[in-house]
Design an enzyme around this catalytic site. Structure first.
Site, short mmCIF file in Angstrom:
data_model
loop_
_atom_site.label_atom_id
_atom_site.label_comp_id
_atom_site.label_asym_id
_atom_site.label_seq_id
_atom_site.Cartn_x
_atom_site.Cartn_y
_atom_site.Cartn_z
N ASN A 189 18.03 8.58 30.30
CA ASN A 189 17.06 9.08 30.96
C ASN A 189 16.91 10.48 30.54
OD1 ASN A 189 16.96 10.19 34.60
ND2 ASN A 189 15.29 9.81 33.05
N ARG A 227 10.02 5.57 38.92
CA ARG A 227 10.28 6.28 37.80
C ARG A 227 9.91 6.13 36.62
NH1 ARG A 227 15.15 9.33 39.84
NH2 ARG A 227 15.25 9.86 37.69
N GLY A 285 11.80 8.62 29.24
CA GLY A 285 11.95 8.81 30.64
C GLY A 285 13.27 7.72 30.93
N CYS A 286 13.34 7.25 32.11
CA CYS A 286 13.17 7.69 33.33
C CYS A 286 14.03 7.00 34.27
CB CYS A 286 11.66 7.67 33.90
SG CYS A 286 11.23 9.34 33.67
N ALA A 287 14.30 5.66 34.32
CA ALA A 287 15.42 5.08 35.13
C ALA A 287 16.08 4.06 34.47
CB ALA A 287 14.49 4.16 36.21
#
Lengths: 247, 504, 363
Positions: free
Chosen positions: C208, C40, C11-13
């Site tokens: 990401n 996130r 993921g994500c941020a």
């Protein structure tokens, strides 16, 4: 009950802010002003209210006005991704830029973005009878514009942007709806399902109405832009994949 | 004739008297003279001549003909199969080598059918091949190891001298099938389809007929041990050159075109006397060791001014990885590895069915070995031998092949029903024959359209598979074993394949 | 710290801050940016890269290493003893907080390869360090090198990025480049070495997205001696840039053309020279094409760069104010630390955005 109530979103997370908004709506509040918004998501999600107006100051987080119906949202600041995602109705105006996937699967309502938008804007917009969603972008748009469009109206004005759009794969998979572009596109940058046409009188009428409303929102004479060249993109066929399968 | 000389027919042809309208289409169409009409136009089968090519069933307007296994049951025996019993009787009659055609039809574990492909969900989006870019363009030839760039006039300029490469729109090549083994009309169809689809076909070892000269940019010319039709012109009129060392159906032995298939045209194209058996010796008689192969490759490159890729075709045998490494170091630009399911126009049955290894294992072993030795870039790997559908193709690519070839599948698209009688030259479909009455049945335009459709269908399927894998460029699929999982394969096989078991 | 059995998608941020004049700021700003993007992640991984944090000892490679056990540390210690001159070694200071549980042993070593070892192996220092890092990661179970560059370091583990930041006391460090990442892995348990950033020498990458070409990227890199054992696809990105830029000498934007290659249909329309170059790049390095959605922030001692995949499936926004440049998955993260931006826009698919340090700050 006050006419307009202000909510300070500072230090609120998405859940807290939305709970507050919904609380006010259930109390009958018709004008809500939210300040210090910084990335909170899902503002206006799922709200059905034809007389509600929400004003937002700051940077709105993802999925602004998703699944919404009837509400009028006005954002003073930039928006992130997913504005008007699966929009049913209502109006969203952004005094700034918006991100990717504006109006994904929208099937009603209006989305006005003053400046630029990102990728996959208007992807899989739909329409049925009187429910025709409209997205108008003042600046430029990125690739995959109107991808898989099945209905609705998408207008890109390219103000202060190159007149020949740099975006690629415009209208790829299109099988309904219309894209109006002020300026031009390169034939290598449109989907194979798309045909480029000149605008006719009917288009002119439609655009005039839309631009009047857009101009009012952002305080300028948008109708004047109709002096410039506009093109229309439409699907060649409503069954572009008819020959794809072996039965 | 003694009773010991007789053989029971393999097939039984039943003509339904009620449905039969006595049009005689079946009789005219049978290449094996297995159907006759008497003076009352009744259709009479000659069962012993039937090979189940099914042409009569396809042409009969009323579906009045049924070809089935000859009835009369032998005592059931899973070990002494009817085929083995018949074969022994045939050999008792002839004292010869049992001949057959097409690919290995015996039951061996099918590794392709034990491999499953991945799909993306949630954590990674699948890609929609109809609307988003999906790239299957592939280049055949030697690739550079390093890129040398200079910055001049505000631009990047490539300094490398690139080796010659051929661009294909899809990673599919029509397999080598010689003019002689198959008809000129079949060859024409393959050439036309290759051109239209932006891929390649291969002349096989029979030379190039002048009617195909216009398709030169989409043709690989083969140089086999018999060197049939190999003139300087032949070498120039090609997109690439291929030295045939071996093929999957008959590793270690040469090609065999029976004399009765060598007519005027073949005689002209192959440059051998009419009616003689066209035998390709097993080895090239100037290649007795790997350095000789290097010499032949260099010689071909010199003869063509280093303007096109020169590849080598080998059969998949036990130490195929080591052989492939040697071939790559001998400066071949691509290697075709033909697995044990590969087809042929004629081969001894014992060889076809019992020699060689599955292409899945061969590709994995070769890809691994070349990477380990840091020479993977020197060759494109082409997988051949029993690619039946687009999923087989995708799996072959994931195991490490840059391209696949299709021979059997291509012929099926233009009529073949795998009766395995190509060596008789009586192909009712006009494919594996030189008899003018049969060849004329195959319309090259029509056949080429069928091939184009096949390639189109498979290419679309490949793109759908890639889309499901979240991949939009073929180079991310080639060698990506991570996207395969195996079901019920032994751990040694998993190790050779470099594939994890499903569930992990 | 248990290694998950299987490869964990990312993921994500992601976020990054850089000051082009080399002015160093504390970790507070980057932590602020990450806090806005809290949703996130899912708390199973967070991490930071910081450049310019060891100005007093800028010429030594700083190895940030995490150990499962004391015995793993002892083994690594003797390996380091054998191969390096060690100027300083110490525990990485941390703060005990409730949210961070069961941390591994975290140490840093400031080292230089022993000259006679370099001569014996006929290697450059950088290659030698890379080799030793691969050795530690593959041969000594329970030990993982988080970073191996000069005057920089990676701080990462299992937890929300803000918590990891507090755990490592990042407010006490001053850096002219900060990058950060929060994970949302879909396997549990998360493990410390699987968090981002991934790093080799002074390369760090936060990512990401998920790499669908991981299987073949990994096999290609293994031919060049890189071992991908951290079970996270992002690892290949760090090694890819090290190989293309440092080892093969390609300019950074050309390396970006490898991982986000131009489409064939666009190459067709290029000039002859450009067509030749881009065709050659795809032919040579096709196995390093990063397929799948990605937004990455790559940093070195000299620059910070953002890049999106070629069909822009992940968000990445750039903002600028004076000497400060910002990158983040969401604009709101940038506005949190700088509400008056001179410039703000999203990156374009497949086109790198590089901001360089104006002077050479790693002495």
């Amino acid at each position: 009950m006050v006419d307009m109530i202000t909510v300070d979103a500072l230090n609120m997370d998405s859940k807290q802010l939305n709970r507050k908004i919904k609380e006010l709506v259930s109390q009958g509040q018709k004008e809500i002003n939210i300040i210090n918004v910084l990335g909170q998501r899902f503002i206006g999600n799922g709200i059905q209210d034809n007389s509600l107006k929400i004003t937002i100051h700051g940077v709105a987080g993802n999925d602004l006005g998703m699944f919404m119906e009837g509400v009028s949202i006005e954002l003073f600041g930039n928006a992130q991704d997913g504005v008007g995602n699966t929009l049913n109705g209502g109006t969203i105006s952004v005094h700034g830029n918006a991100g990717d996937v504006v109006g994904y699967a929208a099937r009603g309502g209006k989305i006005f973005i003053e400046k630029n938008v990102g990728y996959r804007v208007g992807i899989h917009m739909k329409e049925f009878e009187n429910n025709v969603p409209v997205i108008v972008v003042g600046g430029s748009a990125g690739s995959f514009l109107g991808e898989y469009m099945a209905g609705g109206i998408l207008v890109i004005l390219n103000i202060n942007s190159p007149k020949i759009m740099k975006a690629d794969a415009i209208g790829t998979g299109m099988h309904g709806g219309k894209i109006y572009i002020r300026g031009d596109v390169d034939i290598n940058n449109i989907g194979k399902e798309v045909v480029i046409l000149d605008i006719d009188d009917n288009d002119y009428k439609i655009l005039k109405n839309i631009l009047k409303e857009f101009g009012n929102k952002f305080n300028f004479n948008a109708v004047e832009l109709l002096k410039d060249k506009f093109i229309k993109l439409k699907a060649i066929s409503h069954r572009p994949y008819g020959n794809l399968y072996a039965y | 004739m003694s009773v010991l000389d007789r053989l029971l027919p393999e097939f039984f042809v039943k003509v339904d008297k009620e449905l039969c309208i006595k049009c005689g289409q079946c009789v005219m169409n049978c290449g094996f003279s297995a159907l006759l009409q008497d003076k009352n136009k009744n259709v009479k089968p000659v069962h012993e001549k039937c090979v189940a090519c099914q042409r009569c069933m396809y042409v009969c307007p009323t579906k009045a003909i049924q070809v089935s296994k000859f009835p009369g049951t032998q005592k059931h025996n899973d070990y002494w199969k009817p085929e083995y019993i018949n074969n022994i009787k045939k050999q008792a009659n002839s004292g010869g080598i049992l001949l057959t055609a097409a690919g290995n039809d015996k039951q061996y574990p099918i590794i392709f059918d034990r491999l499953l492909l991945d799909a993306c969900q949630v954590t990674n989006p699948s890609i929609d091949p109809l609307r988003e870019p999906m790239e299957t363009i592939s280049y055949l030839g030697e690739k550079p190891v390093n890129i040398f760039i200079e910055f001049k006039d505000n631009k990047y300029i490539l300094k490398n001298n690139l080796k010659p490469n051929v661009k294909l729109n899809s990673p599919i090549i029509f397999a080598a099938m010689s003019y002689g083994a198959i008809s000129l009309n079949a060859h024409k169809a393959l050439a036309r389809a290759a051109k239209e689809c932006g891929i390649l076909m291969n002349t096989g070892e029979g030379g190039l007929h002048k009617d195909l000269y216009e398709y030169a940019d989409n043709i690989i010319v083969q140089v086999a041990s018999g060197r049939f039709g190999v003139t300087p012109e032949y070498l120039k009129r090609s997109a690439a050159i291929e030295i045939k060392i071996g093929q999957g159906a008959k590793p270690g032995i040469g090609g065999h075109l029976p004399g009765y298939k060598v007519d005027d045209e073949i005689s002209f194209t192959r440059m051998i006397p009419k009616g003689t058996d066209a035998l390709s010796p097993a080895p090239h008689h100037d290649i007795y060791s790997i350095e000789d192969l290097a010499q032949l490759i260099a010689s071909l490159k010199e003869a063509t001014d280093y303007s096109k890729p020169v590849g080598v075709k080998i059969a998949a045998v036990h130490n195929v990885a080591a052989i492939a490494s040697g071939v790559a170091r001998a400066d071949a630009d691509y290697i075709v590895i033909d697995g044990f399911r590969g087809g042929t126009g004629a081969a001894p049955k014992m060889i076809r069915d019992h020699i060689g290894i599955p292409i899945e294992l061969a590709i994995a072993a070769v890809d691994d070995r070349l990477r380990k030795e840091k020479i993977r870039n020197k060759v494109s790997i082409v997988a051949a031998g029993g690619i039946r559908h687009a999923a087989d193709m995708a799996k072959a690519l994931a195991l490490g092949a840059d391209f696949v070839t299709i021979g059997t599948a291509a012929l099926i698209a233009i009529g073949c029903t795998l009766c395995q009688k190509c060596y008789t030259g009586n192909c009712s479909w006009g494919i594996a024959t030189q008899r003018p009455d049969l060849v004329s049945r195959l319309d090259p335009d029509e056949a080429s359209k069928k091939l184009v459709n096949l390639i189109k269908g498979w290419s679309l399927e490949l793109k759908e598979i890639m889309g499901a894998l979240g991949i939009n460029a073929i180079e991310s699929l080639v060698g990506n074993r991570e996207r395969l999982r195996a079901l019920e394969l032994s751990s040694e096989t998993l190790e050779v394949l470099g594939v994890k078991p499903a569930g992990r | 710290m248990i290694p998950a059995l299987e490869h964990i998608p990312s993921g994500c941020a992601a976020a990054g801050i850089m000051n082009q004049s080399g002015v160093c700021i504390s970790g507070d700003a980057i932590l602020d940016m990450m806090s806005v993007m809290h949703s996130r992640s899912n708390g199973l991984g967070g991490g930071f890269a910081a450049y310019g944090i060891y100005p007093e000892i800028p010429n030594y490679y700083c190895l940030h290493i995490m150990f499962d056990t004391e015995s793993a540390k002892r083994e690594v210690d003797s390996l380091i003893e054998e191969n390096f001159i060690t100027e300083r070694e110490e525990k990485i200071p941390t703060r005990t907080i409730e949210e961070i549980k069961d941390p591994p042993l975290l140490w840093r070593y400031f080292v230089l390869p022993k000259p006679d070892k370099l001569i014996a192996k006929d290697m450059e220092s950088d290659d030698f360090v890379v080799k030793l890092v691969m050795l530690i990661n593959t041969r000594i179970p329970g030990s993982y090198v988080n970073s191996s560059g000069k005057n920089m370091g990676v701080f990462k583990g299992v937890g929300y990025p803000e918590d990891i930041g507090r755990f490592f006391m990042l407010e006490k460090y001053n850096a002219y480049i900060w990058t950060a990442h929060g994970r949302f892995p879909t396997n549990t348990p998360g493990w410390w070495a699987g968090a981002h950033p991934f790093s080799i020498l002074d390369w760090t990458v936060v990512h990401n997205g998920e790499i669908s070409s991981y299987g073949i990227n990994k096999r290609f890199l293994e031919t060049y001696g890189y071992k991908c054992v951290l079970l996270t696809d992002t690892e290949v990105i760090a090694y890819t840039f090290d190989l293309l830029v440092r080892k093969h000498g390609l300019p950074l934007d050309i390396a970006c053309n490898v991982v986000a290659a131009k489409f064939w249909k666009d190459i067709e329309l290029m000039s002859e020279e450009e067509k030749k170059l881009h065709t050659a790049l795809r032919m040579t390095y096709g196995n390093l094409l990063l397929n799948g959605p990605f937004a990455i922030i790559v940093a070195t001692n000299n620059y910070m760069m953002g890049l999106n995949d070629r069909i822009k499936l992940r968000p990445l926004v750039y903002g600028k104010k004076g000497d400060f440049s910002y990158l983040a998955s969401e604009e709101s993260a940038i506005r949190k630390v700088e509400s008056n931006l001179e410039d703000v826009y999203s990156l374009i698919a497949g086109e790198p955005l590089k901001v360089e340090v104006k002077k050479d700050v790693c002495a």
